[in-house]
Design a protein around this motif. Structure first.
Motif, mmCIF file in Angstrom:
data_model
loop_
_atom_site.group_PDB
_atom_site.id
_atom_site.type_symbol
_atom_site.label_atom_id
_atom_site.label_comp_id
_atom_site.label_asym_id
_atom_site.label_seq_id
_atom_site.Cartn_x
_atom_site.Cartn_y
_atom_site.Cartn_z
ATOM 1 N N UNK A 103 5.119 -15.034 -17.154
ATOM 2 C CA UNK A 103 4.816 -15.346 -18.525
ATOM 3 C C UNK A 103 3.594 -14.590 -18.951
ATOM 4 N N UNK A 104 2.784 -14.639 -18.255
ATOM 5 C CA UNK A 104 1.334 -14.064 -18.721
ATOM 6 C C UNK A 104 1.265 -12.665 -18.641
ATOM 7 N N UNK A 105 2.140 -12.038 -17.718
ATOM 8 C CA UNK A 105 2.483 -10.442 -17.920
ATOM 9 C C UNK A 105 3.592 -10.104 -18.833
ATOM 10 N N UNK A 106 4.004 -10.962 -19.490
ATOM 11 C CA UNK A 106 5.270 -10.799 -20.110
ATOM 12 C C UNK A 106 4.991 -10.413 -21.555
ATOM 13 N N UNK A 107 3.895 -10.792 -22.066
ATOM 14 C CA UNK A 107 3.595 -10.612 -23.530
ATOM 15 C C UNK A 107 2.956 -9.054 -23.551
ATOM 16 N N UNK A 108 3.481 -8.431 -24.459
ATOM 17 C CA UNK A 108 2.887 -6.966 -24.524
ATOM 18 C C UNK A 108 2.851 -6.497 -26.072
ATOM 19 N N UNK A 109 2.170 -5.200 -26.412
ATOM 20 C CA UNK A 109 1.940 -4.997 -27.649
ATOM 21 C C UNK A 109 2.794 -3.863 -28.130
ATOM 22 N N UNK A 110 3.522 -3.769 -29.239
ATOM 23 C CA UNK A 110 4.027 -2.580 -29.987
ATOM 24 C C UNK A 110 3.432 -1.936 -30.830
ATOM 25 N N UNK A 111 3.558 -0.976 -31.411
ATOM 26 C CA UNK A 111 3.013 -0.432 -32.420
ATOM 27 C C UNK A 111 4.078 0.241 -33.394
ATOM 28 N N UNK A 112 4.204 -0.180 -34.627
ATOM 29 C CA UNK A 112 5.275 0.225 -35.601
ATOM 30 C C UNK A 112 4.969 1.673 -36.187
ATOM 31 N N UNK A 113 5.948 2.402 -36.562
ATOM 32 C CA UNK A 113 5.798 3.632 -37.309
ATOM 33 C C UNK A 113 4.888 4.541 -36.802
ATOM 34 N N UNK A 114 5.304 4.933 -35.484
ATOM 35 C CA UNK A 114 4.223 5.684 -34.666
ATOM 36 C C UNK A 114 4.163 7.144 -35.089
ATOM 37 N N UNK A 115 5.171 7.543 -35.862
ATOM 38 C CA UNK A 115 4.994 9.008 -36.276
ATOM 39 C C UNK A 115 3.744 9.084 -37.343
ATOM 40 N N UNK A 116 3.272 8.211 -37.964
ATOM 41 C CA UNK A 116 2.085 8.278 -38.784
ATOM 42 C C UNK A 116 0.748 8.251 -38.070
ATOM 43 N N UNK A 117 0.798 7.926 -36.836
ATOM 44 C CA UNK A 117 -0.365 7.754 -35.851
ATOM 45 C C UNK A 117 -1.319 9.069 -35.672
ATOM 46 N N UNK A 118 -0.242 10.056 -35.791
ATOM 47 C CA UNK A 118 -0.986 11.454 -35.617
ATOM 48 C C UNK A 118 -1.588 11.493 -34.117
ATOM 49 N N UNK A 119 -2.843 12.249 -34.234
ATOM 50 C CA UNK A 119 -3.406 12.468 -32.766
ATOM 51 C C UNK A 119 -4.491 11.506 -32.672
ATOM 52 N N UNK A 120 -4.327 10.339 -32.703
ATOM 53 C CA UNK A 120 -5.138 9.390 -32.546
ATOM 54 C C UNK A 120 -5.455 9.141 -30.965
ATOM 55 N N UNK A 121 -6.805 9.308 -30.486
ATOM 56 C CA UNK A 121 -7.402 9.145 -29.213
ATOM 57 C C UNK A 121 -7.625 7.779 -28.678
ATOM 58 N N UNK A 122 -7.868 7.641 -27.427
ATOM 59 C CA UNK A 122 -8.186 6.147 -27.013
ATOM 60 C C UNK A 122 -9.490 5.709 -27.466
ATOM 61 N N UNK A 123 -10.419 6.713 -27.750
ATOM 62 C CA UNK A 123 -11.764 5.941 -28.279
ATOM 63 C C UNK A 123 -11.632 5.484 -29.793
ATOM 64 N N UNK A 124 -10.927 6.264 -30.527
ATOM 65 C CA UNK A 124 -10.530 5.681 -31.935
ATOM 66 C C UNK A 124 -9.935 4.538 -32.033
ATOM 67 N N UNK A 125 -8.792 4.527 -31.062
ATOM 68 C CA UNK A 125 -7.821 3.351 -31.153
ATOM 69 C C UNK A 125 -8.420 2.080 -30.719
ATOM 70 N N UNK A 126 -9.452 2.250 -29.643
ATOM 71 C CA UNK A 126 -10.328 1.035 -29.053
ATOM 72 C C UNK A 126 -11.385 0.580 -30.232
ATOM 73 N N UNK A 127 -11.750 1.547 -31.027
ATOM 74 C CA UNK A 127 -12.748 1.231 -32.045
ATOM 75 C C UNK A 127 -11.839 0.348 -33.313
ATOM 76 N N UNK A 128 -10.696 0.920 -33.503
ATOM 77 C CA UNK A 128 -10.054 0.148 -34.480
ATOM 78 C C UNK A 128 -9.735 -0.981 -34.061
ATOM 79 N N UNK A 129 -9.398 -1.266 -32.758
ATOM 80 C CA UNK A 129 -8.900 -2.615 -32.203
ATOM 81 C C UNK A 129 -10.063 -3.572 -32.179
ATOM 82 N N UNK A 130 -11.261 -3.155 -31.602
ATOM 83 C CA UNK A 130 -12.380 -4.121 -31.722
ATOM 84 C C UNK A 130 -13.001 -4.395 -33.212
#
Length: 572
Positions: A103-130
């Motif tokens: 159960x703990x490993x069965x919950x995951x995240x999805x992102x809608x409308x991925x076409x609008x993400x563009x060239x988002x890199x890992x650092x930018x995504x982590x900053x937006x999440x934090x």
């Protein structure tokens, strides 16, 4: 005895004179200490001192080589130490640990409308999440993978089964195998040999012996069914099997039984083939005859033991049809006949001198209207065979337990749809996701989903056999199929959803990495397919059906390096 009676009389007199003492007498003992934390590294050592008598060897104990949780659980259940394997409370503890981990490993995240993400890199995504960027948070969904035996779980398997039917057509046979573990002498002898540390094990009844070791009993049943399934595929007693689907079900939380769909190559189909072809095919593989007592004495013993139906309260139902077969039912006041009661399996079945093919619609309507069941066909039967359940002679003899076999292939798919819903029905004891409170604003979506998942786990009924099977058999799944199923999104690019990598993976990547999603067919594998004449004109559907995804480094040369974690190998 007189002393005991005097003590009881004195105690009763004191309680009569002082009724306030009654509350103290039946009050549970108060424990002032803190409860043991489920994450305590010594939890199993404290809970099961009879197993870990030296205080070492627990799940989180030190080992020269680290054991994965599932490996540890399998080793414990298949331990040569009989006392450990037979400890039922320890069995359920391991099953609970396994379920909670999934159960703990069965919950995951999805992102809608991925076409609008563009060239988002890992650092930018982590900053937006934090920083909890509102625009990003609105597009992130937390998804709970399917918890086994829930309604959503079986709806997903039903969709896979329908895809299988779409590809291969209506299944030819629907077969149910139920074990007769109390009559299998080789199983009883095996349990006595393995459990020879039990005092006077030879004097135990078969029922007591099987109950003492549910793990090995369940393992034996699975191995016996696996051998039978291999025989069906290799020896072709039903014809050449081109596909199959099996569901594992635990009736009344007891022993497993197996529901099977088989697709037979070249089998006739009602509505497309002639009645003569259908009659010949069905009677070649299905029978209800009583075997000859001289030439087929062993088969006759199997049929008499497992294929003769006796009506019990379980199968007796009140039907609307006035012409239903009447069955006498015993009442507390004596013998009475209830004119509206009949066997829901249609016993005793009609006597007939020849094979009779009935109309498909009348059979389906009777089932849905809860009227007396009308079968798709009737086999030739004598008076003595009216209570013999249909069987295949070879499979019934090899299985040596109850089996039921039905021919289902008809072009309207009406009966197929009905049986598909039956074979993928969910438990009635599991709470419905629609009734769950998943919108507690004081908690995150992850916390709400976790709470709901653990409520599902607590609401489930699970017997010892299922608890063992969830760890040892079929990767914990309750179904198996000859086919591999792949989900391919068909929505337009501006509405697509992709699975995000978890936070741990993102933090372990380079800041400029663009790999914020897990690899999938639509966005990674198909666009990066080899640029050859074979692949240029290959559709996405053909590409997915001919290749499978493997993780790690396959033992083959890559023509071109791609920016993905997985590789493709052709299906054999």
């Amino acid at each position: 005895k007189q002393w005991y009676q005097r003590r009881v009389a004195i105690t009763a007199g004191i309680l009569d004179e002082n009724p306030e003492l009654m509350d103290d007498l039946y009050k549970l003992l108060r424990i002032d200490g803190d409860p043991v934390d489920m994450s305590d590294t010594k939890l199993d050592l404290l809970a099961f001192p009879e197993i870990f008598s030296w205080g070492v060897g627990g799940k989180r104990g030190f080992r020269g080589e680290e054991a994965k949780p599932l490996q540890y659980e399998k080793c414990r259940l298949m331990s040569c130490n009989g006392a450990t394997r037979r400890h039922v409370q320890h069995l359920f503890h391991l099953a609970g640990e396994c379920e909670r981990r999934k159960i703990r490993s069965s919950i995951f995240a999805t992102l809608k409308n991925v076409q609008d993400i563009g060239n988002l890199d890992t650092a930018s995504l982590l900053n937006k999440i934090k920083t909890k960027d509102s625009a990003l948070m609105r597009r992130i969904n937390k998804v709970l993978r399917l918890v086994p035996n829930t309604q959503a779980y079986w709806e997903s398997q039903r969709a896979k089964l329908k895809a299988q039917i779409e590809k291969f057509g209506p299944p030819t046979f629907f077969i149910t195998f139920s074990p007769a573990e109390y009559d299998w002498e080789d199983l009883v002898q095996h349990l006595k040999e393995v459990n020879n540390d039990i005092p006077n094990v030879d004097d135990l009844s078969t029922s007591a012996l099987l109950n003492k070791d549910p793990v090995l009993t369940s393992v034996y049943i699975h191995k016996r069914f696996d051998a039978l399934l291999k025989f069906i595929l290799d020896a072709e007693p039903l014809g050449k099997v081109k596909s199959y689907f099996v569901r594992h079900e635990y009736q009344s939380r007891g022993t497993i039984h197996f529901h099977c769909f088989f697709w037979i190559d070249g089998a006739p189909v009602i509505g497309k083939s002639s009645d003569e072809e259908i009659s010949s095919f069905v009677q070649r593989h299905i029978t209800c005859r009583l075997p000859d007592p001289v030439r087929e004495s062993s088969l006759l013993n199997v049929v008499n033991s497992y294929q003769l139906h006796k009506c019990r309260p379980y199968c007796l139902r009140k039907f609307r049809s006035k012409n239903a077969s009447k069955v006498k039912r015993q009442s507390d006041l004596g013998n009475k006949t209830d004119s509206n009661v009949a066997c829901r399996f249609g016993f005793p079945r009609p006597k007939s001198k020849k094979f009779v093919l009935n109309e498909v619609l009348t059979s389906v309507v009777a089932r849905k209207a809860k009227k007396m069941r009308k079968r798709l066909y009737d086999l030739p039967r004598s008076e003595d065979e009216r209570r013999v359940n249909d069987y295949n002679s070879i499979l019934s003899f090899l299985w040596s337990g109850n089996m039921d076999i039905q021919f289902l292939a008809e072009d309207t798919h009406c009966i197929t749809e009905y049986v598909t819903k039956y074979i993928t029905k969910s438990e009635t004891s599991v709470i419905d996701m629609n009734d769950a409170d998943l919108k507690d604003l004081s908690k995150t979506s992850y916390q709400n989903l976790s709470k709901f998942a653990f409520q599902l786990l607590k609401s489930r009924e699970m017997g010892a056999h299922e608890a063992a099977d969830r760890i040892l058999q079929n990767n914990g799944e309750l179904w198996r199929s000859s086919e591999t199923f792949v989900w391919v999104p068909t929505t337009t690019p501006n509405k697509r959803t992709r699975v995000m990598r978890n936070l741990k993976d993102l933090e372990g990547q380079r800041p400029d990495s663009k790999k914020i999603f897990y690899d999938d067919w639509v966005h990674v594998f198909y666009p990066n397919r080899p640029r050859t004449s074979e692949f240029d004109n290959m559709s996405l559907s053909d590409f997915v059906s001919q290749f499978e995804k493997v993780t790690g480094k396959p033992n083959m040369k890559k023509e071109k390096s791609t920016d993905c974690d997985s590789a493709l190998i052709p299906l054999l």
